[in-house]
Design a protein around this motif. Structure first.
Motif, PDB file in Angstrom:
ATOM      1  N   CYS A 248       0.861  -1.182   0.000  1.00  0.00           N
ATOM      2  CA  CYS A 248       0.000   0.000   0.000  1.00  0.00           C
ATOM      3  C   CYS A 248       0.897   1.232   0.000  1.00  0.00           C
ATOM      4  N   ASP A 249       0.309   2.398  -0.173  1.00  0.00           N
ATOM      5  CA  ASP A 249       1.087   3.632  -0.200  1.00  0.00           C
ATOM      6  C   ASP A 249       1.697   3.908   1.177  1.00  0.00           C
ATOM      7  N   TYR A 250       2.790   4.673   1.160  1.00  0.00           N
ATOM      8  CA  TYR A 250       3.445   5.020   2.415  1.00  0.00           C
ATOM      9  C   TYR A 250       4.098   6.388   2.295  1.00  0.00           C
ATOM     10  N   ALA A 251       4.298   7.007   3.431  1.00  0.00           N
ATOM     11  CA  ALA A 251       5.059   8.257   3.536  1.00  0.00           C
ATOM     12  C   ALA A 251       6.087   8.073   4.640  1.00  0.00           C
ATOM     13  N   LEU A 252       6.997   9.022   4.767  1.00  0.00           N
ATOM     14  CA  LEU A 252       8.051   8.926   5.767  1.00  0.00           C
ATOM     15  C   LEU A 252       8.134  10.193   6.606  1.00  0.00           C
ATOM     16  N   HIS A 253       8.309  10.002   7.911  1.00  0.00           N
ATOM     17  CA  HIS A 253       8.841  11.032   8.798  1.00  0.00           C
ATOM     18  C   HIS A 253      10.335  10.742   8.948  1.00  0.00           C
ATOM     19  N   VAL A 254      11.116  11.735   9.309  1.00  0.00           N
ATOM     20  CA  VAL A 254      12.553  11.537   9.513  1.00  0.00           C
ATOM     21  C   VAL A 254      12.911  11.956  10.933  1.00  0.00           C
ATOM     22  N   GLY A 255      13.674  11.100  11.623  1.00  0.00           N
ATOM     23  CA  GLY A 255      14.089  11.402  12.983  1.00  0.00           C
ATOM     24  C   GLY A 255      15.302  12.307  13.026  1.00  0.00           C
ATOM     25  N   VAL A 256      15.339  13.175  14.031  1.00  0.00           N
ATOM     26  CA  VAL A 256      16.504  14.025  14.300  1.00  0.00           C
ATOM     27  C   VAL A 256      17.085  13.549  15.623  1.00  0.00           C
ATOM     28  N   THR A 257      18.158  12.778  15.558  1.00  0.00           N
ATOM     29  CA  THR A 257      18.728  12.135  16.738  1.00  0.00           C
ATOM     30  C   THR A 257      20.010  12.804  17.226  1.00  0.00           C
ATOM     31  N   TRP A 258      20.449  13.835  16.560  1.00  0.00           N
ATOM     32  CA  TRP A 258      21.611  14.627  16.977  1.00  0.00           C
ATOM     33  C   TRP A 258      21.493  15.978  16.289  1.00  0.00           C
ATOM     34  N   TRP A 259      22.366  16.914  16.688  1.00  0.00           N
ATOM     35  CA  TRP A 259      22.215  18.247  16.122  1.00  0.00           C
ATOM     36  C   TRP A 259      23.560  18.839  15.724  1.00  0.00           C
ATOM     37  N   SER A 260      23.555  19.477  14.562  1.00  0.00           N
ATOM     38  CA  SER A 260      24.684  20.271  14.077  1.00  0.00           C
ATOM     39  C   SER A 260      24.166  21.112  12.923  1.00  0.00           C
ATOM     40  N   ASP A 261      25.001  21.977  12.404  1.00  0.00           N
ATOM     41  CA  ASP A 261      24.605  22.770  11.241  1.00  0.00           C
ATOM     42  C   ASP A 261      24.329  21.874  10.033  1.00  0.00           C
ATOM     43  N   LYS A 262      25.033  20.750   9.949  1.00  0.00           N
ATOM     44  CA  LYS A 262      24.799  19.815   8.849  1.00  0.00           C
ATOM     45  C   LYS A 262      23.394  19.233   8.911  1.00  0.00           C
ATOM     46  N   VAL A 263      22.920  18.945  10.114  1.00  0.00           N
ATOM     47  CA  VAL A 263      21.566  18.409  10.267  1.00  0.00           C
ATOM     48  C   VAL A 263      20.545  19.411   9.749  1.00  0.00           C
ATOM     49  N   ALA A 264      20.722  20.675  10.076  1.00  0.00           N
ATOM     50  CA  ALA A 264      19.798  21.703   9.591  1.00  0.00           C
ATOM     51  C   ALA A 264      19.799  21.769   8.066  1.00  0.00           C
ATOM     52  N   GLU A 265      20.985  21.656   7.465  1.00  0.00           N
ATOM     53  CA  GLU A 265      21.068  21.682   5.999  1.00  0.00           C
ATOM     54  C   GLU A 265      20.368  20.475   5.381  1.00  0.00           C
ATOM     55  N   GLU A 266      20.519  19.315   6.010  1.00  0.00           N
ATOM     56  CA  GLU A 266      19.885  18.118   5.467  1.00  0.00           C
ATOM     57  C   GLU A 266      18.372  18.152   5.653  1.00  0.00           C
ATOM     58  N   MET A 267      17.909  18.756   6.718  1.00  0.00           N
ATOM     59  CA  MET A 267      16.466  18.930   6.888  1.00  0.00           C
ATOM     60  C   MET A 267      15.902  19.775   5.749  1.00  0.00           C
ATOM     61  N   GLU A 268      16.623  20.797   5.378  1.00  0.00           N
ATOM     62  CA  GLU A 268      16.179  21.635   4.263  1.00  0.00           C
ATOM     63  C   GLU A 268      16.171  20.841   2.957  1.00  0.00           C
ATOM     64  N   GLU A 269      17.188  20.016   2.736  1.00  0.00           N
ATOM     65  CA  GLU A 269      17.228  19.198   1.526  1.00  0.00           C
ATOM     66  C   GLU A 269      16.065  18.213   1.484  1.00  0.00           C
ATOM     67  N   LEU A 270      15.780  17.575   2.602  1.00  0.00           N
ATOM     68  CA  LEU A 270      14.689  16.615   2.654  1.00  0.00           C
ATOM     69  C   LEU A 270      13.344  17.289   2.398  1.00  0.00           C
ATOM     70  N   THR A 271      13.191  18.484   2.907  1.00  0.00           N
ATOM     71  CA  THR A 271      11.930  19.210   2.721  1.00  0.00           C
ATOM     72  C   THR A 271      11.772  19.684   1.281  1.00  0.00           C
ATOM     73  N   ASP A 272      12.826  20.229   0.721  1.00  0.00           N
ATOM     74  CA  ASP A 272      12.740  20.824  -0.611  1.00  0.00           C
ATOM     75  C   ASP A 272      12.743  19.793  -1.730  1.00  0.00           C
ATOM     76  N   GLN A 273      13.489  18.697  -1.549  1.00  0.00           N
ATOM     77  CA  GLN A 273      13.723  17.782  -2.659  1.00  0.00           C
ATOM     78  C   GLN A 273      13.087  16.402  -2.519  1.00  0.00           C
ATOM     79  N   HIS A 274      12.748  15.995  -1.305  1.00  0.00           N
ATOM     80  CA  HIS A 274      12.334  14.608  -1.112  1.00  0.00           C
ATOM     81  C   HIS A 274      10.949  14.436  -0.501  1.00  0.00           C
ATOM     82  N   GLY A 275      10.195  15.486  -0.360  1.00  0.00           N
ATOM     83  CA  GLY A 275       8.819  15.328   0.089  1.00  0.00           C
ATOM     84  C   GLY A 275       8.666  14.933   1.540  1.00  0.00           C
ATOM     85  N   ILE A 276       9.496  15.484   2.421  1.00  0.00           N
ATOM     86  CA  ILE A 276       9.396  15.228   3.864  1.00  0.00           C
ATOM     87  C   ILE A 276       8.960  16.525   4.540  1.00  0.00           C
TER      88      ILE A 276
END
Length: 692
Positions: A248-276
């Protein structure tokens, strides 16, 4: 006569005799007999036959679900090769007899952003499957009920109403006496999750197949990176696991298990490019996934900037760690220690703290797995104070309670271990159901993360090592119908809201999902409210060998389940195919969530007060901003200024002043000293003798 013509002729004859209908082109030479009338609304005795649970280590070519489905559906040879490949993949995911994964063999690969390959139907009668009419039922949406037919073509709802004009060759599903509802959306699952040294036994094939059997047509899973791991790589790994297997269809949430500036950049990539559009932060699991308050604030700010929804697992991990040590030191090593180390107030404190932190930065917040009365009360208080917060509870909290942790059977007690734990208060399920009805809680998930008895036994001597997780993806709809609608706590419209529509709105996939309307996806459940079944691990479709709802009789069965416009479940018989489902992007900036945020920010933004400058006197301080002091830190006090108040008009001392002062002078030196008088008599004096 060709195979397709023979089946079409047989189909027409069966329809004239009011016999059952079946899906053409799926290799069923003879339809399963069905009698209309009273038995149509009853329990089908053989609906769940030959569905005994199995573990990854017990799968054989004869019992592997992929092969059983292959024989039932007679797909092309290419699809058969794919099924065999998937079975091998499942063996790699969890390979040992004990279910403990010693090495992760699945290598992440990149997938195209926001795109998934659709299921390719190579069967002969594709056109018959692409046109479907659901006739005679009552359509139920979150805001209305109406008697209407539903016509489906190419996986999309084309018409809703009465006396519809449909083309020839359309398959008809009779729904008289049934409710026609949007397919369920499970907001919280963990299929084949690597956790505590092992893998969840239900992978994306068995888990989604079971979901369809229960009326859920979409799941929302979590891609959870380990501390220090790339969020984007975790997303691609989950896509690699899910895409070939999902039914059946599915969607994904993504966990944030640590923090750095890289994590913030990847959150932006996931939101803009991957439908999260949603990210989950953990306030529990100290030393692994837990974030401190400072990092939580940074994550909330980033979610706000990206117009994404912040989620939290709300438990105080620091307290839990200390309580766990305490329980073990007292010799409490069994599953009851799990519940004792996580009291309600630990969940309630974290829930309130998360709401406060998110509100300080104006970030919308979604509380996962509200399990207790205290946490629900904390959420409700913040909701009524105007905090933008949504609450999710899970079917385990609605259908059972924490008394099972004290069962004398260790295996039974361990089968209920999850976090936050089930509560030992029997009033909790009813309260949570009432809060779902009134709107303090909005969505329902399952936290479906299943582990076999042998996997749970990793923690047989230490409850902190028991893998956390229970079943529920197959039974969610039936249990909520039983505990909510059958008990009179909610009506069918509210049932649709909490099992499907609210989730679609919050995660920005409405009305594509969560509604029966023209243009919506044809993910539909034909619900039989009169039929009953008994939940059991012996008959469920999941791979796990335990069911927390064992023996519960429930009303309400998904007689037909339509996914992508195709009948995948018919009277309990599941005909799902691995890889049929697809990834559903969840766009950011959801109107249901962020529609209020921008206006609230504008109205509630701090405003500077314009005033004329102050032009009065300003006291002058020395460089240190302190008054000078005498040696010994005792201020000098002159006799002239001993009293802080002036004398009275007659020149006397103001009696409201104290005669004590830190300078050491405790009397007015200008006043004459009084002679001392020694009194030898007791208080009150005596009646005779000399006074002196």
């Amino acid at each position: 006569m060709s195979s397709g013509s023979r089946r079409a002729s047989q189909f027409q004859q069966e329809r004239e005799d009011e016999a059952p209908q079946w899906i053409p082109g799926l290799g069923m030479d003879k339809p399963r007999p069905r009698t209309l009338g009273t038995s149509f609304f009853g329990y089908v005795p053989d609906a769940f036959a030959e569905k005994t649970p199995y573990l990854p280590s017990e799968r054989t070519p004869a019992t592997t679900p992929g092969k059983a489905d292959k024989e039932a559906t007679a797909p092309s040879s290419e699809q058969g090769d794919q099924s065999s490949s998937l079975n091998g993949q499942r063996e790699m995911d969890a390979s040992s007899d004990e279910g403990v994964v010693t090495e992760e063999l699945v290598v992440p690969r990149r997938v195209r952003p926001m795109v998934a390959e659709p299921w390719d139907d190579n069967t002969a009668e594709v056109s018959a499957q692409n046109r479907l009419l659901i006739k005679g039922g009552r359509v139920v949406n979150d805001d209305m009920m109406q008697d209407a037919d539903v016509y489906i073509e190419d996986g999309v709802i084309k018409q809703v109403g009465l006396n519809l004009h449909t083309p020839g060759g359309t398959r008809v599903v009779e729904a008289k006496g049934h409710l026609v509802m949007p397919g369920g959306i499970d907001t919280h699952t963990h299929m084949q999750l690597p956790f505590m040294g092992t893998f969840a036994v239900d992978d994306f094939y068995t888990g989604t197949r079971a979901a369809l059997a229960g009326g859920t047509t979409m799941i929302m899973d979590f891609a959870i990176p380990q501390r220090g791991e790339s969020l984007v790589e975790a997303y691609h790994r989950w896509r690699t696991w899910a895409d070939p297997k999902v039914c059946c269809d599915y969607a994904l949430h993504v966990g944030v298990t640590w923090w750095s500036d890289k994590v913030a950049e990847e959150m932006e990539e996931l939101t803009d490019q991957h439908g999260i559009n949603s990210f989950k932060m953990f306030m529990a699991y100290k030393d692994t996934w837990q974030l401190g308050d400072e990092d939580l604030m940074k994550a909330f700010k980033t979610c706000k900037e990206l117009c994404a929804l912040a989620q939290v697992h709300a438990e105080n991990g620091d307290i839990i760690k200390e309580n766990s040590k305490k329980m073990l030191s007292l010799g409490i090593t069994g599953p009851e220690g799990h519940e004792l180390s996580r009291p309600e107030e630990v969940e309630a404190e974290a829930t309130n703290r998360a709401c406060v932190l998110a509100n300080q930065v104006g970030c919308p917040l979604y509380i996962c797995k509200v399990m207790s009365k205290s946490a629900a009360a904390a959420l409700g208080q913040n909701l009524r104070r105007g905090t933008l917060v949504w609450g999710e509870t899970i079917v385990a909290a609605l259908g059972t309670d924490g008394s099972h942790y004290y069962n004398p059977c260790w295996q039974h007690a361990a089968g209920h271990v999850m976090s936050p734990p089930l509560r030992n208060d029997p009033r909790t399920p009813n309260l949570l159901m009432e809060l779902l009805n009134v709107g303090d809680l909005q969505t329902t998930g399952t936290d479906n993360c299943t582990f076999s008895a042998s996997q749970k036994a990793i923690g047989k001597d230490d409850f902190t090592k028991i893998p956390n997780g229970v079943n529920g993806v197959e039974d969610r709809m039936s249990v909520i119908w039983e505990k909510g609608v059958v008990s009179g706590k909610m009506d069918p419209c509210r049932f649709v809201a909490v099992t499907s529509t609210n989730a679609a709105k919050i995660f920005n996939i409405y009305p594509k999902k969560g509604r029966i309307a023209v243009g919506s996806d044809a993910d539909i459940v034909v619900w039989n409210p009169h039929a009953t079944r008994v939940i059991s691990a012996k008959t469920h479709h999941q791979a796990v060998d335990f069911n927390i709802f064992e023996g519960m009789e429930v009303h309400g069965i998904a007689d037909y389940v339509i996914c992508h416009g195709r009948v995948v479940v018919e009277e309990g018989e599941v005909r799902a195919v691995s890889g049929m489902g697809k990834f559903v992007p969840t766009p950011a900036n959801c109107p249901h969530v962020y529609g209020r945020v921008q206006e609230r920010d504008r109205v509630n933004s701090p405003q500077k007060v314009e005033r004329s400058p102050y032009d009065g006197p300003v006291i002058q301080l020395n460089g240190q901003g302190r008054s000078p002091v005498q040696e010994g830190n005792i201020m000098a006090v002159s006799q002239e200024t001993f009293y802080t108040r002036g004398p009275t008009r007659s020149g006397g001392v103001n009696l409201h002043d104290s005669s004590f002062h830190v300078s050491g002078a405790q009397v007015n030196d200008k006043s004459p000293k009084r002679p001392s008088v020694k009194v030898n008599n007791p208080p009150g004096g005596r009646t005779s003798g000399s006074f002196w």
